[in-house]
Write an enzyme that holds these catalytic residues in place. Structure first.
Site, short mmCIF file in Angstrom:
data_model
loop_
_atom_site.label_atom_id
_atom_site.label_comp_id
_atom_site.label_asym_id
_atom_site.label_seq_id
_atom_site.Cartn_x
_atom_site.Cartn_y
_atom_site.Cartn_z
N SER A 8 0.82 -1.21 0.00
CA SER A 8 0.00 0.00 0.00
C SER A 8 0.86 1.26 0.00
O SER A 8 0.51 2.26 -0.61
CB SER A 8 -0.98 0.00 1.18
OG SER A 8 -0.31 -0.19 2.40
N GLU A 9 2.03 1.22 0.69
CA GLU A 9 2.98 2.32 0.61
C GLU A 9 4.41 1.83 0.71
O GLU A 9 4.69 0.83 1.39
CB GLU A 9 2.75 3.37 1.72
CG GLU A 9 1.64 4.36 1.43
CD GLU A 9 0.37 4.03 2.18
OE1 GLU A 9 -0.66 4.67 1.92
OE2 GLU A 9 0.40 3.11 3.03
N THR A 10 5.30 2.54 0.03
CA THR A 10 6.74 2.40 0.17
C THR A 10 7.29 3.76 0.56
O THR A 10 6.91 4.78 -0.01
CB THR A 10 7.37 1.93 -1.15
OG1 THR A 10 6.87 0.62 -1.47
CG2 THR A 10 8.89 1.86 -1.05
N HIS A 30 0.84 4.44 8.50
CA HIS A 30 1.65 3.26 8.79
C HIS A 30 3.06 3.38 8.23
O HIS A 30 4.01 2.86 8.86
CB HIS A 30 0.93 1.98 8.36
CG HIS A 30 1.25 1.45 7.01
ND1 HIS A 30 0.60 1.86 5.88
CD2 HIS A 30 2.17 0.53 6.62
CE1 HIS A 30 1.08 1.21 4.84
NE2 HIS A 30 2.03 0.40 5.25
#
Length: 296
Positions: A45-47, A76
């Site tokens: 979902s995110e890097t 997060h």
């Protein structure tokens, strides 16, 4: 040139639970277009990419990418980045406060020892609220539930750094039974100026968690975000406004990720200032599940 990275599971103490984020170290020389390609490759979902700060008031700087675009802030990845910084840099290992520079400014992250590790609590941006202007039938169709499953509170786009459409459900069983229309969510949220929809419901029992939460952001390439820090920040701001308007402080523990086998726990709190300003804090623990090198 290789770049070291770790995969950190946020809002859990168990690897392979919570919400995974890749944290790439010493990424100052990576162009934004390569960062975006890496985020697509990671398919999380995110890097988050760690860089040298541009402000003397910050300890480090981050850039955060979904598989589709860059975000000014996310919850997060902030927990994941702080966890990675504490583990990698000896001069930060015993820090009680980290100051993260990102697109919304400097986000303070308090570090509190716990029996299981370290609780990382970020103070998010001042909340903003906007009526989404959505009919109950449309929201019910988006989520794949009956209109009767929607609580009577308004549908609002709330942001503590990232704008989320916030929806409360009226009964606990409804949240696990949701059958979201991902295409409709993407279209409606884009029109409403939200990155996705975060849904919550009161548990109504004596368990440690007051709420259960689910987050859907298909427009960002994330059909369901396992445990969403910015979504919970928006939920906390929504609850403070609509359910506890006369209280100076409050908070809750939320569980999220249950339906997709990524169980996580979020600690949320808020505090009102003398001028009525609302400060929202979101906390959680983290665990490393993988480490390696990127060869872009």
């Amino acid at each position: 040139m290789p770049f070291d990275f770790v995969q950190v599971d946020a809002f859990t103490t168990r690897p392979l639970y919570g919400n995974p984020a890749a944290v790439v170290f010493d990424a100052d020389d990576l162009p934004a277009e390569i960062m975006q390609k890496i985020a697509r490759e990671m398919n999380l979902s995110e890097t988050v990419f760690l860089l040298k700060p541009t402000s003397a008031a910050a300890d480090y700087r981050v850039r955060i990418f979904t598989p589709m675009s860059e975000l000014p802030f996310a919850g997060h990845p902030t927990v994941a980045a702080a966890h990675a910084v504490l583990a990698r840099y000896p001069d930060k290992a015993d820090a009680t406060l980290l100051r993260q520079e990102c697109g919304i400014g400097i986000v303070p992250v308090a570090v509190t020892p716990t029996p299981r590790g370290k609780l990382l609590t970020m103070t998010q941006a001042a909340p903003s609220y906007r009526d989404a202007g959505l009919a109950r039938a449309v929201v019910a169709e988006m989520l794949g539930c009956d209109a009767a499953d929607l609580a009577p509170l308004p549908f609002e786009v709330v942001s503590t750094g990232v704008p989320w459409l916030i929806v409360e459900l009226s009964r606990f069983a409804a949240i696990s039974a949701l059958n979201p229309d991902q295409g409709l969510i993407a279209r409606v949220c884009k029109k409403a100026g939200a990155v996705g929809v975060t849904v919550f419901v009161e548990r109504g029992d004596a368990g440690p968690a007051r709420l259960r939460v689910r987050t859907f952001a298909p427009g960002e390439g994330v059909p369901e975000d396992p445990v969403c820090g910015s979504g919970n920040g928006s939920v906390a701001a929504f609850i403070a406004r609509h359910k506890h308007p006369g209280e100076m402080t409050g908070g809750y523990v939320a569980e999220q990720g249950i339906e997709i086998g990524r169980d996580g726990e979020v600690q949320a709190s808020w505090e009102r200032g003398e001028a009525g300003t609302l400060s929202v804090r979101i906390g959680g623990e983290a665990a490393v599940s993988a480490a390696g090198q990127l060869l872009p």
